[in-house]
Scaffold this motif. Structure first.
Motif, PDB file in Angstrom:
ATOM      1  N   VAL A  19     -11.364  23.395   7.722  1.00  0.00           N
ATOM      2  CA  VAL A  19     -11.663  24.057   6.431  1.00  0.00           C
ATOM      3  C   VAL A  19     -11.850  22.960   5.474  1.00  0.00           C
ATOM      4  CG1 VAL A  19     -11.161  25.409   4.572  1.00  0.00           C
ATOM      5  CG2 VAL A  19     -10.652  26.205   6.841  1.00  0.00           C
ATOM      6  N   LEU A  20     -12.874  22.670   4.753  1.00  0.00           N
ATOM      7  CA  LEU A  20     -12.950  21.614   3.733  1.00  0.00           C
ATOM      8  C   LEU A  20     -12.275  22.115   2.415  1.00  0.00           C
ATOM      9  CD1 LEU A  20     -14.032  18.761   2.933  1.00  0.00           C
ATOM     10  CD2 LEU A  20     -16.064  19.914   2.265  1.00  0.00           C
ATOM     11  N   ALA A  21     -11.214  21.217   1.872  1.00  0.00           N
ATOM     12  CA  ALA A  21     -11.024  21.601   0.276  1.00  0.00           C
ATOM     13  C   ALA A  21     -11.679  20.758  -0.614  1.00  0.00           C
ATOM     14  CB  ALA A  21      -9.455  21.312   0.427  1.00  0.00           C
ATOM     15  N   VAL A  22     -12.054  21.389  -1.513  1.00  0.00           N
ATOM     16  CA  VAL A  22     -12.864  20.767  -2.594  1.00  0.00           C
ATOM     17  C   VAL A  22     -12.101  21.151  -3.945  1.00  0.00           C
ATOM     18  CG1 VAL A  22     -15.003  20.335  -3.792  1.00  0.00           C
ATOM     19  CG2 VAL A  22     -15.031  20.853  -1.183  1.00  0.00           C
ATOM     20  N   ASP A  23     -11.363  20.197  -4.512  1.00  0.00           N
ATOM     21  CA  ASP A  23     -10.864  20.412  -5.769  1.00  0.00           C
ATOM     22  C   ASP A  23     -11.418  20.034  -6.960  1.00  0.00           C
ATOM     23  OD1 ASP A  23      -8.618  21.507  -4.244  1.00  0.00           O
ATOM     24  OD2 ASP A  23      -7.718  19.866  -4.124  1.00  0.00           O
ATOM     25  N   ILE A  24     -11.729  20.568  -7.798  1.00  0.00           N
ATOM     26  CA  ILE A  24     -12.771  20.063  -9.113  1.00  0.00           C
ATOM     27  C   ILE A  24     -12.141  20.123 -10.448  1.00  0.00           C
ATOM     28  CG2 ILE A  24     -14.812  20.611 -10.183  1.00  0.00           C
ATOM     29  CD1 ILE A  24     -14.793  22.506  -7.244  1.00  0.00           C
ATOM     30  N   PHE A  25     -12.167  18.895 -11.122  1.00  0.00           N
ATOM     31  CA  PHE A  25     -11.724  18.832 -12.314  1.00  0.00           C
ATOM     32  C   PHE A  25     -12.610  17.830 -13.238  1.00  0.00           C
ATOM     33  CE2 PHE A  25      -8.748  16.339 -15.224  1.00  0.00           C
ATOM     34  CZ  PHE A  25      -8.278  17.463 -16.029  1.00  0.00           C
ATOM     35  N   GLN A  26     -12.880  18.728 -14.440  1.00  0.00           N
ATOM     36  CA  GLN A  26     -13.910  18.021 -15.287  1.00  0.00           C
ATOM     37  C   GLN A  26     -14.948  17.264 -14.600  1.00  0.00           C
ATOM     38  OE1 GLN A  26     -11.423  15.159 -17.437  1.00  0.00           O
ATOM     39  NE2 GLN A  26     -10.592  16.732 -18.593  1.00  0.00           N
ATOM     40  N   GLY A  27     -15.765  18.027 -13.651  1.00  0.00           N
ATOM     41  CA  GLY A  27     -16.891  17.904 -13.079  1.00  0.00           C
ATOM     42  C   GLY A  27     -17.069  16.901 -11.941  1.00  0.00           C
ATOM     43  N   SER A  28     -15.716  16.473 -11.307  1.00  0.00           N
ATOM     44  CA  SER A  28     -15.494  15.355 -10.448  1.00  0.00           C
ATOM     45  C   SER A  28     -14.730  16.118  -9.253  1.00  0.00           C
ATOM     46  CB  SER A  28     -14.836  14.347 -10.926  1.00  0.00           C
ATOM     47  OG  SER A  28     -15.856  13.547 -11.762  1.00  0.00           O
ATOM     48  N   VAL A  29     -14.886  15.793  -8.072  1.00  0.00           N
ATOM     49  CA  VAL A  29     -14.127  16.205  -6.912  1.00  0.00           C
ATOM     50  C   VAL A  29     -12.778  15.134  -7.039  1.00  0.00           C
ATOM     51  CG1 VAL A  29     -13.831  16.105  -4.453  1.00  0.00           C
ATOM     52  CG2 VAL A  29     -15.764  16.762  -5.415  1.00  0.00           C
ATOM     53  N   MET A  30     -11.396  16.024  -7.028  1.00  0.00           N
ATOM     54  CA  MET A  30     -10.269  15.226  -7.013  1.00  0.00           C
ATOM     55  C   MET A  30      -9.804  15.146  -5.663  1.00  0.00           C
ATOM     56  SD  MET A  30      -9.741  14.477 -10.305  1.00  0.00           S
ATOM     57  CE  MET A  30      -8.060  14.215 -10.671  1.00  0.00           C
ATOM     58  N   THR A  31      -9.034  13.921  -5.211  1.00  0.00           N
ATOM     59  CA  THR A  31      -8.360  13.585  -4.296  1.00  0.00           C
ATOM     60  C   THR A  31      -7.136  13.223  -4.255  1.00  0.00           C
ATOM     61  OG1 THR A  31      -8.752  11.373  -4.241  1.00  0.00           O
ATOM     62  CG2 THR A  31     -10.494  12.812  -3.098  1.00  0.00           C
ATOM     63  N   GLU A  32      -5.965  12.950  -3.255  1.00  0.00           N
ATOM     64  CA  GLU A  32      -4.574  12.801  -3.331  1.00  0.00           C
ATOM     65  C   GLU A  32      -3.811  13.869  -4.100  1.00  0.00           C
ATOM     66  OE1 GLU A  32      -3.654  10.356  -1.528  1.00  0.00           O
ATOM     67  OE2 GLU A  32      -5.641   8.961  -1.384  1.00  0.00           O
ATOM     68  N   GLY A  33      -4.110  15.001  -3.737  1.00  0.00           N
ATOM     69  CA  GLY A  33      -3.293  16.312  -4.309  1.00  0.00           C
ATOM     70  C   GLY A  33      -3.513  16.325  -5.939  1.00  0.00           C
ATOM     71  N   TRP A  34      -4.847  16.151  -6.200  1.00  0.00           N
ATOM     72  CA  TRP A  34      -5.394  16.507  -7.875  1.00  0.00           C
ATOM     73  C   TRP A  34      -4.943  15.250  -8.605  1.00  0.00           C
ATOM     74  CZ3 TRP A  34      -3.866  21.892 -10.023  1.00  0.00           C
ATOM     75  CH2 TRP A  34      -4.143  22.824  -9.004  1.00  0.00           C
ATOM     76  N   ARG A  35      -4.516  13.990  -7.939  1.00  0.00           N
ATOM     77  CA  ARG A  35      -4.035  12.758  -8.784  1.00  0.00           C
ATOM     78  C   ARG A  35      -5.089  11.721  -8.810  1.00  0.00           C
ATOM     79  NH1 ARG A  35       1.282  11.598  -5.025  1.00  0.00           N
ATOM     80  NH2 ARG A  35      -0.262  12.374  -3.478  1.00  0.00           N
ATOM     81  N   THR A  36      -6.154  11.920  -8.145  1.00  0.00           N
ATOM     82  CA  THR A  36      -7.043  10.536  -7.899  1.00  0.00           C
ATOM     83  C   THR A  36      -8.559  11.449  -8.424  1.00  0.00           C
ATOM     84  OG1 THR A  36      -5.804   9.236  -6.749  1.00  0.00           O
ATOM     85  CG2 THR A  36      -8.154   8.612  -7.100  1.00  0.00           C
ATOM     86  N   LYS A  37      -9.233  10.845  -9.248  1.00  0.00           N
ATOM     87  CA  LYS A  37     -10.730  11.043  -9.668  1.00  0.00           C
ATOM     88  C   LYS A  37     -11.731  10.439  -8.691  1.00  0.00           C
ATOM     89  CE  LYS A  37     -13.726  12.481 -13.493  1.00  0.00           C
ATOM     90  NZ  LYS A  37     -13.831  12.355 -14.971  1.00  0.00           N
ATOM     91  N   SER A  38     -12.542  11.069  -8.017  1.00  0.00           N
ATOM     92  CA  SER A  38     -13.463  10.454  -7.073  1.00  0.00           C
ATOM     93  C   SER A  38     -14.690  10.384  -7.894  1.00  0.00           C
ATOM     94  CB  SER A  38     -13.578  11.093  -5.738  1.00  0.00           C
ATOM     95  OG  SER A  38     -14.450  12.372  -5.968  1.00  0.00           O
ATOM     96  N   ALA A  39     -15.639   9.661  -7.214  1.00  0.00           N
ATOM     97  CA  ALA A  39     -16.884   9.502  -7.704  1.00  0.00           C
ATOM     98  C   ALA A  39     -17.990  10.442  -7.503  1.00  0.00           C
ATOM     99  CB  ALA A  39     -17.515   7.990  -7.463  1.00  0.00           C
ATOM    100  N   PHE A  40     -17.400  11.352  -6.729  1.00  0.00           N
ATOM    101  CA  PHE A  40     -18.279  12.476  -6.286  1.00  0.00           C
ATOM    102  C   PHE A  40     -18.464  13.814  -7.251  1.00  0.00           C
ATOM    103  CE2 PHE A  40     -16.257  10.756  -2.276  1.00  0.00           C
ATOM    104  CZ  PHE A  40     -17.243   9.932  -1.792  1.00  0.00           C
ATOM    105  N   SER A  41     -19.610  14.307  -7.382  1.00  0.00           N
ATOM    106  CA  SER A  41     -19.710  15.299  -8.021  1.00  0.00           C
ATOM    107  C   SER A  41     -19.652  16.419  -6.967  1.00  0.00           C
ATOM    108  CB  SER A  41     -21.075  15.500  -8.736  1.00  0.00           C
ATOM    109  OG  SER A  41     -22.134  15.684  -7.622  1.00  0.00           O
ATOM    110  N   PRO A  42     -19.214  17.696  -7.258  1.00  0.00           N
ATOM    111  CA  PRO A  42     -19.070  18.699  -6.400  1.00  0.00           C
ATOM    112  C   PRO A  42     -20.142  19.121  -5.591  1.00  0.00           C
ATOM    113  CG  PRO A  42     -18.235  19.482  -8.657  1.00  0.00           C
ATOM    114  CD  PRO A  42     -18.699  18.130  -8.935  1.00  0.00           C
TER     115      PRO A  42
END
Length: 247
Positions: A124-147
């Protein structure tokens, strides 16, 4: 629609995270194994389990998780800190029904695709979204990916599903807003599991009418007794009422 009653483990205890902060867990004084058994007794067909220590990278609850998997009486969907192929294989070999992968997919997408092919219907893929971006490291790091692009990148992988979390809604304790999740659910062929949207049984009712929502994860609301698992299951399993067509 499948209800996934949820436990999150930190230092051997059941917890909930406040606004995603690992350092400020709410501790629930319940026995994880007995609580897992109660989910099955209530009629749940799956449960979700997250190892917060493994997610944080400062330990794990492997022995307790193995006991839950052996004792629950229903399949366990397990998440938290999976950063390697070996870690995924080890937990599947020990009986986990599904493995939830988040950060590893962002850093090593090819490995996720290979795992999905090797373990069809178990990843299962987990996709966590914050302010239009995918977050990693348990919501701690904002990635460059759009959901949207992130979900599309894995559309050809034989995933068991995608867990979508709208972090904006979760941290604001809003009343189960579904805008972000509803929009993204329509962009994938994979079944979508909504997270962070249920604070009452009425929220379960609303989810049933969102296309491609196949399930929802409920944790804090069950432990705080804001939601009865039996009532949530009854609503989720009942037939949907007809929806009027407007010309």
């Amino acid at each position: 629609m499948i209800i996934y009653p949820t436990l999150e483990l930190r230092n051997g205890k059941c917890v909930s995270l406040t606004r995603g902060r690992l350092e400020e867990p709410v501790i629930w004084h319940v026995d994880p194994v007995e609580t897992a058994k109660s989910f099955a007794a209530a009629g749940a067909s799956w449960m979700h389990l997250t190892d917060i220590d493994a997610l944080a990278g400062d330990g794990d609850n492997s022995s307790l998780i193995e006991e839950v998997i052996r004792s629950a009486g229903i399949p366990v969907q397990l998440g938290g800190g999976f950063r390697s192929r070996d870690g995924v294989a080890k937990c599947i070999d020990k009986g986990a029904g599904r493995i939830v992968v988040g950060t590893m997919a962002a850093y090593d997408p090819d490995t996720l695709r290979e795992l999905a092919k090797f373990y069809p219907d178990q990843i299962v893929l987990a996709v966590d979204i914050f302010q239009g971006s995918v977050m990693t490291e348990g919501w701690r790091t904002k990635s460059a990916f759009s959901p949207e692009s992130y979900i599309a990148a894995f559309d050809d992988a034989p995933l068991a599903g995608i867990i979508l979390t709208d972090i904006d809604a979760d941290i604001e304790d809003s009343d189960g807003t579904l805008g972000v999740i509803s929009g993204l659910a329509g962009l994938t062929r994979h079944p979508v599991i909504a997270r962070g949207t249920v604070r009452s049984v009425d929220d379960v009712s609303r989810l049933k009418y969102v296309p491609n929502i196949a399930g929802t994860i409920i944790g804090r609301a069950l432990l705080s007794r804001d939601v009865s698992l039996e009532a949530a299951l009854e609503v989720a399993q009942s037939d949907r009422e007809p929806i009027a067509e407007f010309q």
